[in-house]
Motif scaffolding. Structure first.
Motif, PDB file in Angstrom:
ATOM      1  N   CYS A 108     -14.779  -6.732  -5.256  1.00 22.08           N
ATOM      2  CA  CYS A 108     -12.576  -6.953  -4.643  1.00 22.08           C
ATOM      3  C   CYS A 108     -12.056  -6.376  -3.809  1.00 22.08           C
ATOM      4  O   CYS A 108     -10.938  -6.568  -3.216  1.00 22.08           O
ATOM      5  CB  CYS A 108     -12.049  -8.098  -5.485  1.00 22.08           C
ATOM      6  N   GLN A 109     -12.823  -5.054  -4.196  1.00 24.75           N
ATOM      7  CA  GLN A 109     -12.258  -4.231  -3.543  1.00 24.75           C
ATOM      8  C   GLN A 109     -12.231  -3.398  -2.302  1.00 24.75           C
ATOM      9  O   GLN A 109     -10.871  -3.079  -1.466  1.00 24.75           O
ATOM     10  CB  GLN A 109     -13.082  -2.428  -4.146  1.00 24.75           C
ATOM     11  N   ASP A 110     -12.501  -3.810  -1.281  1.00 29.78           N
ATOM     12  CA  ASP A 110     -12.762  -3.610   0.349  1.00 29.78           C
ATOM     13  C   ASP A 110     -11.177  -4.701   0.440  1.00 29.78           C
ATOM     14  O   ASP A 110     -10.409  -4.371   1.470  1.00 29.78           O
ATOM     15  CB  ASP A 110     -14.079  -4.000   0.848  1.00 29.78           C
ATOM     16  N   SER A 111     -11.474  -6.258   0.326  1.00 24.77           N
ATOM     17  CA  SER A 111     -10.311  -7.104   0.041  1.00 24.77           C
ATOM     18  C   SER A 111      -8.522  -6.571   0.188  1.00 24.77           C
ATOM     19  O   SER A 111      -7.756  -6.585   0.670  1.00 24.77           O
ATOM     20  CB  SER A 111     -10.811  -8.278  -0.012  1.00 24.77           C
ATOM     21  N   LEU A 112      -8.666  -6.029  -1.174  1.00 20.60           N
ATOM     22  CA  LEU A 112      -8.160  -5.357  -1.408  1.00 20.60           C
ATOM     23  C   LEU A 112      -7.853  -4.118  -0.485  1.00 20.60           C
ATOM     24  O   LEU A 112      -5.713  -4.080  -1.068  1.00 20.60           O
ATOM     25  CB  LEU A 112      -8.365  -5.222  -3.031  1.00 20.60           C
ATOM     26  N   GLN A 113      -8.270  -2.751  -0.478  1.00 20.60           N
ATOM     27  CA  GLN A 113      -8.390  -2.242   0.409  1.00 20.60           C
ATOM     28  C   GLN A 113      -7.312  -2.260   1.314  1.00 20.60           C
ATOM     29  O   GLN A 113      -6.432  -2.055   2.400  1.00 20.60           O
ATOM     30  CB  GLN A 113      -9.458  -1.261   0.587  1.00 20.60           C
ATOM     31  N   LYS A 114      -7.851  -3.734   2.077  1.00 16.46           N
ATOM     32  CA  LYS A 114      -7.686  -3.728   3.353  1.00 16.46           C
ATOM     33  C   LYS A 114      -6.201  -3.862   3.705  1.00 16.46           C
ATOM     34  O   LYS A 114      -5.412  -4.313   3.862  1.00 16.46           O
ATOM     35  CB  LYS A 114      -8.314  -4.946   4.220  1.00 16.46           C
ATOM     36  N   SER A 115      -5.816  -5.090   2.067  1.00  9.60           N
ATOM     37  CA  SER A 115      -4.533  -5.706   1.883  1.00  9.60           C
ATOM     38  C   SER A 115      -3.413  -4.557   2.295  1.00  9.60           C
ATOM     39  O   SER A 115      -2.509  -4.857   2.198  1.00  9.60           O
ATOM     40  CB  SER A 115      -4.472  -6.298   0.824  1.00  9.60           C
ATOM     41  N   ILE A 116      -3.603  -3.642   1.132  1.00  9.90           N
ATOM     42  CA  ILE A 116      -3.092  -2.310   0.767  1.00  9.90           C
ATOM     43  C   ILE A 116      -2.892  -1.832   2.188  1.00  9.90           C
ATOM     44  O   ILE A 116      -1.790  -1.016   2.247  1.00  9.90           O
ATOM     45  CB  ILE A 116      -3.378  -1.379  -0.922  1.00  9.90           C
ATOM     46  N   GLN A 117      -3.945  -1.565   2.607  1.00  7.01           N
ATOM     47  CA  GLN A 117      -3.390  -1.117   3.643  1.00  7.01           C
ATOM     48  C   GLN A 117      -2.449  -1.471   4.890  1.00  7.01           C
ATOM     49  O   GLN A 117      -1.887  -0.340   5.856  1.00  7.01           O
ATOM     50  CB  GLN A 117      -4.790  -0.524   4.901  1.00  7.01           C
ATOM     51  N   THR A 118      -2.103  -2.878   4.634  1.00  3.80           N
ATOM     52  CA  THR A 118      -1.456  -3.548   6.036  1.00  3.80           C
ATOM     53  C   THR A 118       0.403  -3.576   4.840  1.00  3.80           C
ATOM     54  O   THR A 118       0.829  -3.666   5.569  1.00  3.80           O
ATOM     55  CB  THR A 118      -1.333  -4.673   5.565  1.00  3.80           C
ATOM     56  N   GLY A 119       0.816  -2.340   4.280  1.00  4.00           N
ATOM     57  CA  GLY A 119       1.583  -2.183   3.228  1.00  4.00           C
ATOM     58  C   GLY A 119       1.398  -3.016   1.972  1.00  4.00           C
ATOM     59  O   GLY A 119       3.252  -2.617   1.760  1.00  4.00           O
ATOM     60  N   ASN A 120       0.656  -4.183   2.235  1.00  7.82           N
ATOM     61  CA  ASN A 120       1.114  -4.905   0.861  1.00  7.82           C
ATOM     62  C   ASN A 120       0.932  -4.780  -0.516  1.00  7.82           C
ATOM     63  O   ASN A 120       0.022  -3.279  -0.631  1.00  7.82           O
ATOM     64  CB  ASN A 120      -0.438  -6.137   0.404  1.00  7.82           C
ATOM     65  N   ARG A 121       1.434  -4.721  -1.477  1.00  3.34           N
ATOM     66  CA  ARG A 121       1.867  -4.279  -3.555  1.00  3.34           C
ATOM     67  C   ARG A 121       2.061  -5.401  -4.254  1.00  3.34           C
ATOM     68  O   ARG A 121       2.357  -5.354  -4.952  1.00  3.34           O
ATOM     69  CB  ARG A 121       3.074  -3.463  -2.686  1.00  3.34           C
ATOM     70  N   SER A 122       1.849  -7.106  -3.427  1.00  9.42           N
ATOM     71  CA  SER A 122       1.535  -7.519  -4.585  1.00  9.42           C
ATOM     72  C   SER A 122       0.126  -8.603  -4.444  1.00  9.42           C
ATOM     73  O   SER A 122      -0.416  -8.604  -2.941  1.00  9.42           O
ATOM     74  CB  SER A 122       2.847  -8.704  -3.667  1.00  9.42           C
ATOM     75  N   PHE A 123      -0.110  -8.896  -5.515  1.00 13.19           N
ATOM     76  CA  PHE A 123      -1.409  -9.228  -5.965  1.00 13.19           C
ATOM     77  C   PHE A 123      -1.255 -10.775  -5.170  1.00 13.19           C
ATOM     78  O   PHE A 123      -2.429 -11.536  -5.111  1.00 13.19           O
ATOM     79  CB  PHE A 123      -1.030  -9.452  -7.747  1.00 13.19           C
ATOM     80  N   GLN A 124      -0.151 -11.751  -5.730  1.00 10.56           N
ATOM     81  CA  GLN A 124       0.563 -12.504  -4.912  1.00 10.56           C
ATOM     82  C   GLN A 124       0.181 -12.825  -3.654  1.00 10.56           C
ATOM     83  O   GLN A 124      -0.781 -14.050  -2.855  1.00 10.56           O
ATOM     84  CB  GLN A 124       1.742 -13.907  -5.138  1.00 10.56           C
ATOM     85  N   GLN A 125       0.515 -12.101  -3.024  1.00 12.39           N
ATOM     86  CA  GLN A 125      -0.386 -11.943  -1.367  1.00 12.39           C
ATOM     87  C   GLN A 125      -0.852 -11.498  -1.403  1.00 12.39           C
ATOM     88  O   GLN A 125      -1.977 -12.408  -0.401  1.00 12.39           O
ATOM     89  CB  GLN A 125       1.035 -11.058  -0.513  1.00 12.39           C
ATOM     90  N   TRP A 126      -1.878 -10.845  -1.801  1.00  7.87           N
ATOM     91  CA  TRP A 126      -3.022 -10.515  -1.814  1.00  7.87           C
ATOM     92  C   TRP A 126      -4.283 -11.593  -2.005  1.00  7.87           C
ATOM     93  O   TRP A 126      -5.217 -12.124  -0.784  1.00  7.87           O
ATOM     94  CB  TRP A 126      -3.870  -9.240  -2.723  1.00  7.87           C
ATOM     95  N   LEU A 127      -3.797 -11.999  -3.213  1.00  8.15           N
ATOM     96  CA  LEU A 127      -4.531 -13.368  -3.053  1.00  8.15           C
ATOM     97  C   LEU A 127      -4.481 -14.884  -2.606  1.00  8.15           C
ATOM     98  O   LEU A 127      -5.420 -15.888  -2.775  1.00  8.15           O
ATOM     99  CB  LEU A 127      -4.149 -13.955  -5.265  1.00  8.15           C
ATOM    100  N   ASN A 128      -3.825 -14.669  -2.556  1.00  3.77           N
ATOM    101  CA  ASN A 128      -3.391 -15.592  -1.236  1.00  3.77           C
ATOM    102  C   ASN A 128      -4.205 -15.788  -0.249  1.00  3.77           C
ATOM    103  O   ASN A 128      -4.177 -17.013   0.332  1.00  3.77           O
ATOM    104  CB  ASN A 128      -1.636 -16.165  -1.249  1.00  3.77           C
ATOM    105  N   GLN A 129      -4.630 -15.066  -0.232  1.00  3.62           N
ATOM    106  CA  GLN A 129      -5.388 -14.993   0.703  1.00  3.62           C
ATOM    107  C   GLN A 129      -6.889 -15.194   0.843  1.00  3.62           C
ATOM    108  O   GLN A 129      -7.375 -14.925   2.029  1.00  3.62           O
ATOM    109  CB  GLN A 129      -4.992 -13.421   2.596  1.00  3.62           C
TER     110      GLN A 129
END
Length: 192
Positions: free
Chosen positions: A142-163
């Motif tokens: 899941c690390q690649d997906s998580l990195q992409k989410s963080i790079q957009t400024g996301n700091r929320s598990f919910q926001q990441w997981l909902n995608q």
């Protein structure tokens, strides 16, 4: 199948007004209890925290620590950083404040991991607000997906997981997921 546990112990505990990880539950600190439960169910256990020296005395001498790069950066960033140190098929991510979690619960959940499809990145319980992000399983990839989410400024598990593709871990006894966040919560745990 290799499973590693990662326990988050780096929060402010501001609602509790003292360190939740050190709360006495049946004569032991809460973090110690969570560590020993996870140790009985998974191949390795890591604590991610900026305060190794504070927690070292309450954990086994061979406990694995991962030091957060900065204080109070949030669970999502801490989890992402920890993934660089973990080599496993699955990561069991736990908060340090789960007083009702048991070895039997974890073993039952682990026994169902083999049925999770390859394209599912997480296996998590749900509550009324969304995913129970800090009491469930994540695939190591899941690390690649998580990195992409963080790079957009996301700091929320919910926001990441909902995608992402997440499978629900059905938990019949919701008390298992109870987080000890406030003095009132702690009183409830002590009196249960």
């Amino acid at each position: 199948m290799k499973i590693v546990t990662l326990i988050l112990a780096g929060g402010k505990s501001s609602r509790m007004q003292k360190d939740k990880a050190l709360l006495d539950i049946n004569g032991k600190p809460l973090l110690t209890n969570i560590y020993h439960i996870a140790e009985q169910c998974t191949d390795q256990v890591y604590i991610i925290t900026p305060w190794q020296d504070k927690y070292r005395p309450i954990l086994p001498v061979d406990c694995n620590f991962i030091t957060e790069s900065s204080y109070f950066q949030g669970g999502l960033i801490a989890f992402f950083e920890a993934l660089n140190y973990i080599n496993s098929d699955w990561i069991l991510l736990l908060a340090c404040d789960l007083p009702f979690l048991t070895v039997d619960d974890l073993k039952n959940w682990i026994n169902t991991l083999g049925n999770i499809s390859e394209n599912t990145i997480a296996f998590l319980p749900k509550n009324d607000k969304g995913w129970e992000c800090l009491c469930g399983f994540y695939r190591r990839n899941c690390q690649d997906s998580l990195q992409k989410s963080i790079q957009t400024g996301n700091r929320s598990f919910q926001q990441w997981l909902n995608q992402e593709n997440v499978k629900e871990l059905v938990v019949k006894n919701k008390q298992i997921l109870f987080n000890c966040n406030t003095p009132k919560d702690y009183e409830k745990v002590v009196n249960s």
